[in-house]
Design a protein around this motif. Structure first.
Motif, PDB file in Angstrom:
ATOM      1  N   GLY A 118      33.352   6.757 -60.319  1.00 38.31           N
ATOM      2  CA  GLY A 118      33.346   5.618 -59.423  1.00 38.31           C
ATOM      3  C   GLY A 118      32.369   4.530 -59.846  1.00 38.31           C
ATOM      4  N   CYS A 119      32.803   3.291 -59.704  1.00 38.36           N
ATOM      5  CA  CYS A 119      31.969   2.125 -59.998  1.00 38.36           C
ATOM      6  C   CYS A 119      30.914   2.002 -58.899  1.00 38.36           C
ATOM      7  CB  CYS A 119      32.851   0.876 -60.032  1.00 38.36           C
ATOM      8  SG  CYS A 119      31.939  -0.658 -60.168  1.00 38.36           S
ATOM      9  N   ALA A 120      29.704   1.630 -59.297  1.00 37.37           N
ATOM     10  CA  ALA A 120      28.619   1.488 -58.319  1.00 37.37           C
ATOM     11  C   ALA A 120      28.344   0.021 -58.006  1.00 37.37           C
ATOM     12  CB  ALA A 120      27.355   2.160 -58.849  1.00 37.37           C
ATOM     13  N   GLY A 121      29.162  -0.877 -58.566  1.00 36.48           N
ATOM     14  CA  GLY A 121      28.924  -2.309 -58.351  1.00 36.48           C
ATOM     15  C   GLY A 121      29.915  -2.883 -57.355  1.00 36.48           C
ATOM     16  N   ALA A 122      30.302  -4.142 -57.621  1.00 32.54           N
ATOM     17  CA  ALA A 122      31.272  -4.793 -56.752  1.00 32.54           C
ATOM     18  C   ALA A 122      32.644  -4.191 -57.043  1.00 32.54           C
ATOM     19  CB  ALA A 122      31.281  -6.288 -57.050  1.00 32.54           C
TER      20      ALA A 122
ATOM     21  N   ILE B 145      37.317   3.228 -60.362  1.00 29.43           N
ATOM     22  CA  ILE B 145      36.545   3.977 -61.362  1.00 29.43           C
ATOM     23  C   ILE B 145      36.399   3.177 -62.656  1.00 29.43           C
ATOM     24  CG2 ILE B 145      37.195   6.298 -60.548  1.00 29.43           C
ATOM     25  CD1 ILE B 145      38.936   6.041 -63.417  1.00 29.43           C
ATOM     26  N   HIS B 146      35.372   3.557 -63.427  1.00 30.99           N
ATOM     27  CA  HIS B 146      35.237   3.086 -64.801  1.00 30.99           C
ATOM     28  C   HIS B 146      35.939   4.095 -65.692  1.00 30.99           C
ATOM     29  CE1 HIS B 146      32.318  -0.235 -64.654  1.00 30.99           C
ATOM     30  NE2 HIS B 146      31.931   0.340 -63.537  1.00 30.99           N
ATOM     31  N   ILE B 147      36.887   3.661 -66.498  1.00 36.93           N
ATOM     32  CA  ILE B 147      37.522   4.565 -67.448  1.00 36.93           C
ATOM     33  C   ILE B 147      36.492   4.931 -68.516  1.00 36.93           C
ATOM     34  CG2 ILE B 147      39.323   4.766 -69.217  1.00 36.93           C
ATOM     35  CD1 ILE B 147      40.952   2.762 -67.488  1.00 36.93           C
TER      36      ILE B 147
ATOM     37  N   GLU C 218      33.714  -7.604 -65.096  1.00 36.89           N
ATOM     38  CA  GLU C 218      32.279  -7.319 -64.959  1.00 36.89           C
ATOM     39  C   GLU C 218      32.044  -6.876 -63.514  1.00 36.89           C
ATOM     40  OE1 GLU C 218      30.102  -7.680 -67.402  1.00 36.89           O
ATOM     41  OE2 GLU C 218      31.368  -8.749 -68.843  1.00 36.89           O
ATOM     42  N   CYS C 219      31.213  -5.867 -63.316  1.00 38.97           N
ATOM     43  CA  CYS C 219      30.964  -5.396 -61.957  1.00 38.97           C
ATOM     44  C   CYS C 219      29.477  -5.331 -61.648  1.00 38.97           C
ATOM     45  CB  CYS C 219      31.586  -4.021 -61.753  1.00 38.97           C
ATOM     46  SG  CYS C 219      30.915  -2.826 -62.913  1.00 38.97           S
ATOM     47  N   GLY C 220      28.653  -5.366 -62.708  1.00 38.76           N
ATOM     48  CA  GLY C 220      27.203  -5.358 -62.490  1.00 38.76           C
ATOM     49  C   GLY C 220      26.590  -3.975 -62.388  1.00 38.76           C
ATOM     50  N   CYS C 221      27.401  -2.897 -62.442  1.00 45.86           N
ATOM     51  CA  CYS C 221      26.794  -1.567 -62.346  1.00 45.86           C
ATOM     52  C   CYS C 221      26.428  -1.045 -63.737  1.00 45.86           C
ATOM     53  CB  CYS C 221      27.671  -0.599 -61.555  1.00 45.86           C
ATOM     54  SG  CYS C 221      28.850   0.364 -62.507  1.00 45.86           S
ATOM     55  N   MET C 222      25.758   0.110 -63.765  1.00 43.84           N
ATOM     56  CA  MET C 222      25.242   0.632 -65.035  1.00 43.84           C
ATOM     57  C   MET C 222      26.363   0.891 -66.051  1.00 43.84           C
ATOM     58  SD  MET C 222      22.841   3.945 -65.487  1.00 43.84           S
ATOM     59  CE  MET C 222      21.535   3.269 -64.501  1.00 43.84           C
TER      60      MET C 222
ATOM     61  N   ARG D 299      36.699  -1.491 -68.435  1.00 43.11           N
ATOM     62  CA  ARG D 299      38.043  -1.227 -67.905  1.00 43.11           C
ATOM     63  C   ARG D 299      37.953  -0.380 -66.638  1.00 43.11           C
ATOM     64  NH1 ARG D 299      39.049  -1.155 -73.534  1.00 43.11           N
ATOM     65  NH2 ARG D 299      40.580  -2.744 -74.112  1.00 43.11           N
ATOM     66  N   HIS D 300      38.520  -0.933 -65.564  1.00 40.42           N
ATOM     67  CA  HIS D 300      38.523  -0.260 -64.259  1.00 40.42           C
ATOM     68  C   HIS D 300      39.933   0.197 -63.911  1.00 40.42           C
ATOM     69  CE1 HIS D 300      34.526  -1.781 -62.603  1.00 40.42           C
ATOM     70  NE2 HIS D 300      34.637  -2.396 -63.765  1.00 40.42           N
ATOM     71  N   LEU D 301      39.991   1.178 -63.041  1.00 42.09           N
ATOM     72  CA  LEU D 301      41.268   1.690 -62.552  1.00 42.09           C
ATOM     73  C   LEU D 301      41.081   1.971 -61.063  1.00 42.09           C
ATOM     74  CD1 LEU D 301      44.077   2.797 -63.350  1.00 42.09           C
ATOM     75  CD2 LEU D 301      42.951   4.883 -64.101  1.00 42.09           C
TER      76      LEU D 301
HETATM   77 ZN   LIG Z   1      30.875  -0.705 -62.116  1.00 44.54          ZN
END
Ligand SMILES: [Zn+2]
Length: 530
Positions: free
Chosen positions: A329-333, A340-342, A394-398, A406-408
């Motif tokens: 799971g993404c921790a940003g926006a 999720i981050h692939i 871009e999401c700003g998380c680590m 790449r997000h899904l």
């Molecule tokens: Zn993220």
């Protein structure tokens, strides 16, 4: 495999476990691992494809690549010039992909004049010769067998250490609420948490061993790993059965951990997390500081809302038995609660539009490709039966800062029924609806239907529709027969059916089966909600 063969496998596995547990995965080493794999991504992919596919005449992909006129030299220049995803997309348009039915060998691969008849083993990574075999359920045959590799588990443990850090969860005590073998998922998460230095305080299993009757070797495997792990210094708990009625015991245990003031991470299915959240709310226990890391079924907005209602949070971990862990799971926006981050260092994901086999129209089916040399399966544009939304941003998380762009999200299944973290493939359900139920209770195939109702009060429910033409039936017997049929074939199927039985996932509804918007009557209605 003979008993001696099993003992040999476990002895080698235990030996590997020594090295595996000896070296801790931290957020810092995890960042290095992710950056290294991103840097070497093209080279790793090309090396794996050369060895496992282009230089391997028995690879099921060889005839497809030949048909597309793709030799290794073309392939290499395309990857280096256009990138991995663009090359895979181009190959897909030329017919180089494998549908879920083809991958499960329910039908041969046919592309134009080319027909490839393959066995499920043909997709195995030929360079992965040792490791414990685990099966996924859902097939009338044996289920898909995958080999549990410590090398790959170590890589995922590093990624998980980064996920915990990204969500501010490093150093929190952990709990595991997942089944033991024959399903490998619980065991893999247990090994990962141990490598991170946060072995679960308790391993609660939602399935009793007596309900599953796992084979001798699988019972031995679990115990063996628990004791071998302890011998190498990891404080690994043995699985302990807790029924849904006793969810309050789990919540009470979480409460005692929370009293230590360090919060808690609970790895389980989204349905289990909802059960815990609801139990906590009704008992007046706040779950602030609890993060549920959930996998095995979609983390939907209503499940996430139920979890938040108890003061807890949910972090998605997306995995499949064929691909392994796909992302965290993404921790940003985020765009959705299951965003999720692939993990781009170990797989590539593209998608293509196809019609679903059980109605619901066209979906963006996800195609997976292996990039990791220790992957259980060599996948080149292989469907998993899931669809979802892919985007690069871009999401700003680590994870984003490390270069995983790449997000899904909004990930759902189009060809399987998933409830309580357990997955059965659609074709098995269709056989029960169209053949087994009419033979036992009368009527014809079109008198029956199975409908997935996502999130009825936070829980996935499956309704067996029995048309009025069928006459009087004992509804409990209908549920029993469906569960008995689903449990056939493998001990994994028995385990999954036991969870559905215990959590009362199935209900009977007496009404006329639904027609689709196109006027078709389908035995299965899935993947339409969310
Ligand atoms: Zn993220």
């Amino acid at each position: 495999m003979s008993l001696a063969g099993h003992i040999n496998t476990y002895a080698r596995f235990a030996w590997g476990l020594r090295g595996f547990l000896g070296e801790r995965a931290t957020a810092e080493s995890g960042r290095d691992v992710i950056l290294g794999r991103l840097r070497d991504r093209d080279a790793n992919f090309l090396a794996l494809m050369k060895r496992a596919v282009f230089d391997n005449p028995s690879s099921p992909y060889t005839p497809l690549l030949r048909m597309a006129g793709c030799e290794y030299g073309d392939f290499e220049s395309s990857v280096l010039r256009d990138g991995i995803e663009a090359t895979l997309q181009e190959l897909q348009s030329e017919g180089v992909y494998v549908t879920i039915d083809e991958f499960k060998c329910r039908q041969p691969i046919v592309r134009g004049a080319v027909t490839v008849d393959c066995r499920e083993e043909d997709f195995d990574n030929p360079f992965l010769t040792t490791g414990i075999r685990a099966t996924s359920g859902g097939s009338r045959s044996r289920g898909t067998a995958t080999t549990l590799s410590l090398g790959r588990t170590s890589y995922i443990a590093h990624c998980q250490a980064v996920a915990l850090e990204a969500h501010g969860l490093t150093g929190r005590p952990t709990l595991l609420w997942m089944p033991a073998l024959p399903s490998a998922a619980g065991l893999v998460v247990m090994l990962q948490l141990s490598k991170i230095g946060a072995p679960p305080k308790k391993w609660f299993s939602p399935v009793a061993s007596s309900a599953v009757r796992p084979s001798f070797s699988k019972r031995m495997a679990t115990l063996y790993l628990v004791y071998a792990g302890r011998a190498f210094g990891a404080d690994i708990p043995a699985p302990e059965y807790v029924s849904t009625e006793r969810a309050r015991d789990i919540v009470r245990y979480i409460e005692t951990i929370l009293e230590q003031g360090r919060g808690c991470v609970v790895c389980c299915s989204p349905s289990s997390a909802v059960i815990a959240a609801r139990t906590a709310v009704s008992a007046g226990i706040g779950l602030s500081g609890v993060a549920f890391m959930t996998g095995g079924e979609p983390l939907t907005p209503s499940k996430a809302a139920e979890i938040r209602l108890a003061g807890a949070t949910a972090v998605n971990m997306y995995a499949s038995s064929e691909v392994g862990t796909i992302g965290y799971g993404c921790a940003g926006a985020t765009k959705a609660c299951d965003d999720i981050h692939i993990l781009e260092g170990s797989q590539a994901v593209i998608r293509y539009e196809r019609n679903t086999p059980f109605g619901g129209g066209a979906v963006q089916s996800l195609l997976f490709t292996s990039l990791h040399e220790r992957a259980a399966k060599i996948l080149v544009n292989v469907e998993s039966g899931d669809y979802g939304v892919l985007d690069t941003r871009e999401c700003g998380c680590m994870f984003g800062e490390l270069g995983l762009k790449r997000h899904l999200h909004t990930i759902r299944s189009f060809d399987k029924l998933t409830g309580q973290g357990m997955t059965f493939v659609g074709t098995d359900i269709v056989r029960i609806i169209e053949e087994v139920l009419p033979a036992r209770f009368g009527g014809v195939s079109t008198d029956y239907q199975m409908v997935e109702l996502e999130d009825v009060g936070g829980q996935t429910r499956l309704d067996v529709i029995v048309g009025p033409n069928v006459g009087v039936v004992d509804e409990a017997q209908v549920v029993d027969l469906v569960l008995d049929e689903l449990s056939k074939g493998s001990d994994t199927n028995r385990m999954m059916a036991a969870v559905w039985r215990e959590r009362q996932v199935l209900r009977v509804r007496r009404e006329n089966p639904h027609l689709t918007s196109g006027g078709k009557l389908l035995s299965l209605h899935i993947g339409k909600k969310g």
